[in-house]
Design an enzyme around this catalytic site. Structure first.
Site, mmCIF file in Angstrom:
data_model
loop_
_atom_site.group_PDB
_atom_site.id
_atom_site.type_symbol
_atom_site.label_atom_id
_atom_site.label_comp_id
_atom_site.label_asym_id
_atom_site.label_seq_id
_atom_site.Cartn_x
_atom_site.Cartn_y
_atom_site.Cartn_z
ATOM 1 N N LYS A 36 0.765 -1.165 0.157
ATOM 2 C CA LYS A 36 -0.032 -0.032 -0.051
ATOM 3 C C LYS A 36 1.013 1.263 -0.019
ATOM 4 C CE LYS A 36 -3.526 -0.616 2.469
ATOM 5 N NZ LYS A 36 -4.337 -0.948 3.398
ATOM 6 N N ARG A 105 -3.405 2.904 8.461
ATOM 7 C CA ARG A 105 -3.717 1.785 7.731
ATOM 8 C C ARG A 105 -2.511 0.728 7.738
ATOM 9 N NH1 ARG A 105 -6.337 3.365 2.218
ATOM 10 N NH2 ARG A 105 -7.397 1.878 2.418
ATOM 11 N N GLY A 114 -8.248 -7.204 5.003
ATOM 12 C CA GLY A 114 -9.188 -7.437 6.121
ATOM 13 C C GLY A 114 -8.372 -8.110 7.251
ATOM 14 N N MET A 116 -5.517 -7.302 8.817
ATOM 15 C CA MET A 116 -4.853 -6.346 9.838
ATOM 16 C C MET A 116 -5.655 -5.085 10.162
ATOM 17 S SD MET A 116 -0.884 -6.908 8.912
ATOM 18 C CE MET A 116 -1.250 -6.793 7.294
ATOM 19 N N ARG A 349 -3.291 -1.282 -6.607
ATOM 20 C CA ARG A 349 -2.445 -2.458 -6.434
ATOM 21 C C ARG A 349 -2.556 -3.321 -7.808
ATOM 22 N NH1 ARG A 349 -5.717 -4.360 -1.414
ATOM 23 N NH2 ARG A 349 -7.668 -5.040 -2.188
ATOM 24 N N HIS A 465 -3.430 -43.572 -1.430
ATOM 25 C CA HIS A 465 -3.616 -44.383 -2.423
ATOM 26 C C HIS A 465 -4.737 -43.805 -3.681
ATOM 27 C CE1 HIS A 465 -5.037 -47.684 -5.134
ATOM 28 N NE2 HIS A 465 -3.799 -47.841 -5.313
ATOM 29 N N ARG A 589 4.861 -48.066 -13.846
ATOM 30 C CA ARG A 589 4.782 -48.950 -12.561
ATOM 31 C C ARG A 589 4.398 -50.311 -13.019
ATOM 32 N NH1 ARG A 589 2.022 -43.654 -10.489
ATOM 33 N NH2 ARG A 589 1.163 -44.197 -12.294
ATOM 34 N N ARG A 644 10.097 -49.480 -14.652
ATOM 35 C CA ARG A 644 10.191 -49.728 -13.436
ATOM 36 C C ARG A 644 9.996 -51.110 -13.126
ATOM 37 N NH1 ARG A 644 7.890 -46.671 -8.354
ATOM 38 N NH2 ARG A 644 6.376 -48.179 -8.639
ATOM 39 N N GLU A 776 15.653 -43.404 -4.245
ATOM 40 C CA GLU A 776 14.256 -43.134 -3.496
ATOM 41 C C GLU A 776 14.659 -43.394 -2.128
ATOM 42 O OE1 GLU A 776 11.265 -45.986 -4.391
ATOM 43 O OE2 GLU A 776 12.833 -47.061 -5.577
ATOM 44 N N SER A 795 16.559 -41.499 -11.787
ATOM 45 C CA SER A 795 14.932 -40.879 -11.678
ATOM 46 C C SER A 795 14.970 -40.886 -9.980
ATOM 47 C CB SER A 795 14.058 -41.749 -12.193
ATOM 48 O OG SER A 795 12.755 -41.193 -12.162
ATOM 49 N N GLY A 797 12.682 -40.720 -7.085
ATOM 50 C CA GLY A 797 11.466 -41.143 -6.539
ATOM 51 C C GLY A 797 10.991 -40.226 -5.298
ATOM 52 N N THR A 798 10.695 -39.146 -5.521
ATOM 53 C CA THR A 798 10.605 -38.473 -3.948
ATOM 54 C C THR A 798 9.569 -38.492 -3.217
ATOM 55 O OG1 THR A 798 9.363 -36.731 -5.595
ATOM 56 C CG2 THR A 798 11.803 -36.305 -5.394
ATOM 57 N N ASN A 799 8.465 -39.337 -3.803
ATOM 58 C CA ASN A 799 7.399 -39.945 -2.672
ATOM 59 C C ASN A 799 8.195 -40.756 -1.420
ATOM 60 O OD1 ASN A 799 5.536 -38.629 -4.441
ATOM 61 N ND2 ASN A 799 4.875 -40.548 -5.203
ATOM 62 N N ASP A 800 9.017 -41.913 -1.995
ATOM 63 C CA ASP A 800 9.601 -42.560 -0.779
ATOM 64 C C ASP A 800 10.615 -41.898 -0.219
ATOM 65 O OD1 ASP A 800 7.975 -44.640 -1.008
ATOM 66 O OD2 ASP A 800 9.070 -46.080 -2.288
ATOM 67 N N CYS A 863 10.289 -38.522 -10.912
ATOM 68 C CA CYS A 863 9.000 -39.231 -11.283
ATOM 69 C C CYS A 863 8.108 -39.328 -10.044
ATOM 70 C CB CYS A 863 9.162 -40.595 -11.804
ATOM 71 S SG CYS A 863 10.300 -41.758 -10.659
ATOM 72 N N TYR A 883 14.364 -33.703 -16.770
ATOM 73 C CA TYR A 883 13.075 -33.992 -17.096
ATOM 74 C C TYR A 883 12.474 -33.944 -15.780
ATOM 75 C CZ TYR A 883 13.447 -38.928 -16.673
ATOM 76 O OH TYR A 883 13.481 -40.061 -16.097
#
Length: 911
Positions: A36, A105, A114, A116, A349, A465, A589, A644, A776, A795, A797-800, A863, A883
């Site tokens: 602001k 203000r 709204g 603050m 703004r 799942h 998979r 895989r 992973e 590759s 495996g960022t979940n595991d 992946c 990738y």
């Protein structure tokens, strides 16, 4: 240090400057002056009619919050700037005969509407209210302004319950027999002021302050403190705004829209924030102050009506709006006040907008020459694109809400309630639309999930799942709707006194998590139809949106470095992914190929206690696997496909130990025990695991069960050879899962190379199949330099990897403690949703560096679910992956964000 060019303002510190006049700042100083304050300064610099004032910086706020007191220099700086403001205005704050009034203000770097505190009319008192009445010639206006100050100050600064003021106001209107406050006369408002002051004295334990400087100082402190109110912290968590920014405080000389019919206040947009179309958009309210528009206490008129009410102000406003949009090169959101025919600008703004408006406006501004394509790409984001891709319920429809769960996979789905996969498939094949309702899903439900319009579970979270598979299929899903009692045996769902029987129609909204009884009409997404090749740009509104999306996506594809692949397990998903722009498959998979009728074969394979039994099972599976791969390679001809090898948690392919134990016990009690069941139970007990996610799976399964991985490699190689013989162009990569040490990979690699050589010799077809691994496990990431010796690609495996780094199961923790962690600020966002850069991300970054030091040409991808998350895509671009791979439905989002990451890294981000 910035020099103050106002000769009236003195500095008390050589190192810190806590207060800036509106003439000193600019729109680039949002970190210091808040959004602001920076924009008020910018409009002042542009020569627009902004009431004079000054801004106290966010640094002052942070100092106050850290120490519990304001900086020692602040009071003197405020006094100096107030003195300069009084000289400019020709009157003193709160002086009795002609008072200067100011607003105090809040204004953080990011808009927090709204959340603050703001106080108007600071400077009014029992003495100055009469001076204001004489100066303005309007008693009613003066007493109305005074009651507003006491009401707003009492609520925000003195912590008085706001309803007490509202009740008193309503009582005054009732006594006068009027319905709107503008019908109250000066005498009525004078009595109301007396009543308000009594409320303050009773509730706050002190009188309403009559010293105008005390009013201002207390209001400033209140704004500082409002940064850490519960509502502000909750909003920041939801919007992912950092909690250490602090807020600026803007002190602005008051202008009054409540001075009669020739005064008023309004909000304007330079374009329609809902559609993006150019035109006159906004609201105006005569004889009102700004909070009246927001509060909705009276009906506004359309901004276009201002032309008839005050043509001069309207024309000036239109000119200013054009100036601001050209200057900011974007949609501007404007607050203004007209005081007796004089237009004043109170705020501007860059305006918030819908997803559709964002894409339209971005391309419109390119056509107008205000921005280039790189800037247009930064004006939109993947979250907006995702919103445009999902169908939505018609918001005007009458609905009966049953409950609410976690919005796991967006979209709007309607169908008959079914409670098992068999019924879902059967009814779907008969032409019925169904919603599969389960307590939770498992891999056996996959066919039913595919058949259903949407999935509803009473358990699980965003990475359960049901959620993961649903997102992969672009299927609407609501998870964790705990109020729903799902009884699969009786085929019913109970919500309070409402019972939903199988066959009853329900509607689920995967964008909000809401569940409705009955059919709620849906509106299809033209953007999905465009991506699937069923819609082209034309003249109507939907086609105009599609054209805008097409243009932005085309530029993103031109500039992005990251390639985008799909997580796809069959030819149908692969073909859809290809239509969505996939440049290959990053994760196939193979365990998903062994569900349904084939599960029994895998079960026999795992439980086999003799070589001949195992070999028979492998012989049965080989041709089925080969056929799967032939179809997949054909669908992705000419593009890479990463397959895989089998990686299921073991329990997914074993009979349920409890059910089997009960069956055996019952049979024994009847003295007709089944010998096969007894052997099966012994085998299941032998293989039973307390934590299957960390048990016999992945590469361990391939090493322990002879022939399993070699069968899969043979099927892959023979399928590739068949496609090459048919003049196809298979580009196959074989990925070994859950590797923790290079020795595991070396053993499997050696076996795989031997099988591939045998297939080459048998078929006479030359094959080049890349062999790599999935990173992973933390140990794999930490020893990436060693593993790269035996891997042609990684590759992630960022979940595991997230599970093993954090030490929790994604299927369990979201429902149990994630909500508390998010509320307490431990998580800004679930680490399964957006990659944890400091922990998991550091492992990825280090593994990339170590792997490429060993093998410079190492191909690197990801992946896990993060491959389709906008913020995570930027991280993967930054660390140098080749990738990302994600579910087919998220491919356009990943393409867009990969383009934004590349464009942003060249410095074209305008914000």
């Amino acid at each position: 240090m910035s020099e103050n060019k106002d000769p009236h303002v003195a500095h008390t510190s050589e190192s810190v400057k806590f207060v800036y006049d509106f003439t000193e700042g600019n729109k680039e100083l949002k970190d210091l002056l808040g959004g602001k304050g920076a924009n008020l300064a910018e409009m002042t610099n542009l020569g627009l009619p902004v009431p004079p004032g000054f801004t106290i910086t966010t640094e002052a706020c942070k100092t106050y919050l850290d120490s519990g007191d304001e900086p020692v220099e602040l009071r003197d700086e405020v006094s100096a700037h107030l003195d300069a403001l009084e000289k400019t205005m020709g009157k003193k704050l709160g002086q009795a005969n002609d008072p200067l009034l100011v607003s105090v203000r809040s204004g953080a770097k990011f808009s927090m509407p709204g959340m603050m505190d703001t106080v108007l009319n600071i400077g009014l008192s029992d003495k100055s209210v009469t001076g204001l009445a004489k100066q303005s010639g309007d008693d009613r206006f003066a007493w109305d302004s005074y009651r507003r100050l006491i009401q707003m100050f009492g609520k925000t600064v003195m912590d008085v319950d706001g309803e007490l003021f509202e009740d008193a106001l309503e009582a005054a209107k009732a006594a006068k027999k009027v319905t709107v406050d503008t019908d109250l006369e000066a005498a009525d408002l004078k009595k109301l002021v007396t009543k308000f002051k009594k409320i303050v004295k009773t509730e706050a334990g002190r009188d309403f302050p009559q010293d105008p400087r005390e009013q201002m100082d207390l209001a400033i402190r209140s704004v500082f403190e409002s940064w850490n109110t519960d509502r502000a912290k909750l909003y920041r968590r939801q919007e992912r705004i950092p909690g250490d920014l602090g807020t600026a405080v803007n002190i602005c000389s008051m202008v009054f829209g409540n001075l009669g019919p020739d005064s008023g206040t309004g909000v304007a947009f330079t374009r329609d924030p809902a559609s993006g179309h150019q035109g006159v958009y906004g609201d105006y309210l005569t004889n009102a102050q700004g909070e009246d528009v927001v509060a909705g206490i009276r009906n506004t008129v359309a901004l276009a009506d201002l032309e008839q009410i005050d043509k001069k102000s309207y024309d000036q406003l239109m000119q200013i709006m054009e100036t601001l949009e050209t200057h900011y090169k974007d949609l501007c959101d404007i607050e203004f006040t007209i005081e007796r025919g004089q237009l004043w600008m109170l705020q501007t703004r860059v305006g918030k907008r819908t997803a559709g408006a964002a894409f339209r406006i971005a391309t419109q501004l390119v056509d107008q020459g205000l921005i280039d394509e790189a800037e247009a790409l930064q004006r939109v984001n993947g979250a907006q694109l995702a919103q445009l891709m999902f169908p939505r319920f018609d918001e005007s429809a009458k609905v009966e809400q049953l409950g609410r769960g976690i919005a796991a996979s967006p979209g709007a789905a309607v169908g008959k309630a079914v409670f098992d996969s068999y019924t879902a498939i059967k009814w779907s094949r008969s032409g019925e639309k169904v919603i599969l309702i389960r307590r939770e899903t498992n891999p056996d439900d996959l066919d039913g999930m595919i058949a259903a319009e949407g999935i509803l579970t009473s358990r699980g979270g965003k990475t359960s799942h049901a959620a993961v598979v649903a997102r992969g299929m672009g299927k609407t899903c609501v998870c964790g709707a705990e109020d729903l009692e799902v009884d699969t045996k009786r085929r019913r769902m109970t919500v309070g006194d409402t019972v939903v029987e199988e066959g009853d129609v329900v509607s689920i909204d995967g964008s909000t998590g809401k569940v409705y009884l009955g059919e709620v009409p849906v509106v299809p997404s033209p953007v999905v139809e465009y991506f699937e090749g069923r819609m082209h740009a034309g003249a109507d509104d939907a086609d105009e949106l599609v054209a805008a999306v097409h243009r932005v996506m085309a530029y993103a594809d031109r500039v992005r470095r990251l390639r985008v692949r799909a997580n796809a397990d069959n030819a149908e998903d692969a073909l859809r992914a290809r239509r969505f722009g996939a440049q290959g498959i990053g994760l196939c998979r193979t365990e998903h190929m062994f569900l349904g009728e084939r599960r029994e074969m895998v079960e026999r394979l795992i439980l086999a206690d003799a070589d001949d039994t195992r070999e028979d099972a492998l012989k049965e599976l080989l041709p089925l696997q080969k056929r799967d791969f032939v179809e997949l390679f054909e669908a992705m001809d000419g593009l890479p496909v990463t397959v895989r090898l089998l990686d299921p948690p073991l329990h997914e392919f074993l009979p349920d130990i409890t059910e089997l134990s009960v069956r055996v016990a019952l049979a024994e009690s009847r003295k007709d025990a089944n010998e096969n069941d007894l052997r099966l139970l012994q085998a299941v007990h032998r293989l039973h695991e307390q934590n299957p996610m960390l048990g016999l799976r992945g590469v361990r399964l391939g090493l322990v069960i002879p022939g399993l991985f070699t069968m899969q490699v043979r099927a892959i190689a023979e399928a590739a050879a068949e496609r090459k013989t048919a003049k196809g162009d298979p580009r196959v990569e074989i990925m070994i899962p859950l590797v923790g040490t290079v020795q595991e990979l070396e053993i499997v690699r050696e076996e795989a190379e031997q099988v591939i050589a045998e297939v080459v010799e048998t078929t006479g077809v030359e094959l080049k199949l890349a062999l790599g691994t999935m990173i992973e496990l933390p140990r794999a990431a930490l020893t990436a330099d060693q593993i790269a010796e035996a891997a042609e690609f990684f590759s992630f495996g960022t979940n595991d990897l997230t599970q093993t780094v954090w030490g929790f199961s994604r299927d369990d923790v979201e429902a149990s403690f994630f909500t508390a962690y998010l509320e307490k600020g431990i998580f800004g966002v679930s680490p399964f949703e957006t990659i944890d850069k400091d922990g998991v991300g550091k492992l990825v970054r280090d593994a990339v560096k170590a792997g490429r030091e060993t093998r410079p040409d190492l191909k690197l991808g990801v992946c896990g679910e993060h491959g389709g998350d906008p913020e995570s895509v930027h991280f993967f671009h930054e660390v140098g992956l080749d990738y990302v791979s994600c579910s087919p439905f998220r491919i356009p989002v990943a393409r867009l964000e990969a383009g934004r990451a590349a464009s942003h890294s060249t410095g074209s981000d305008h914000r």
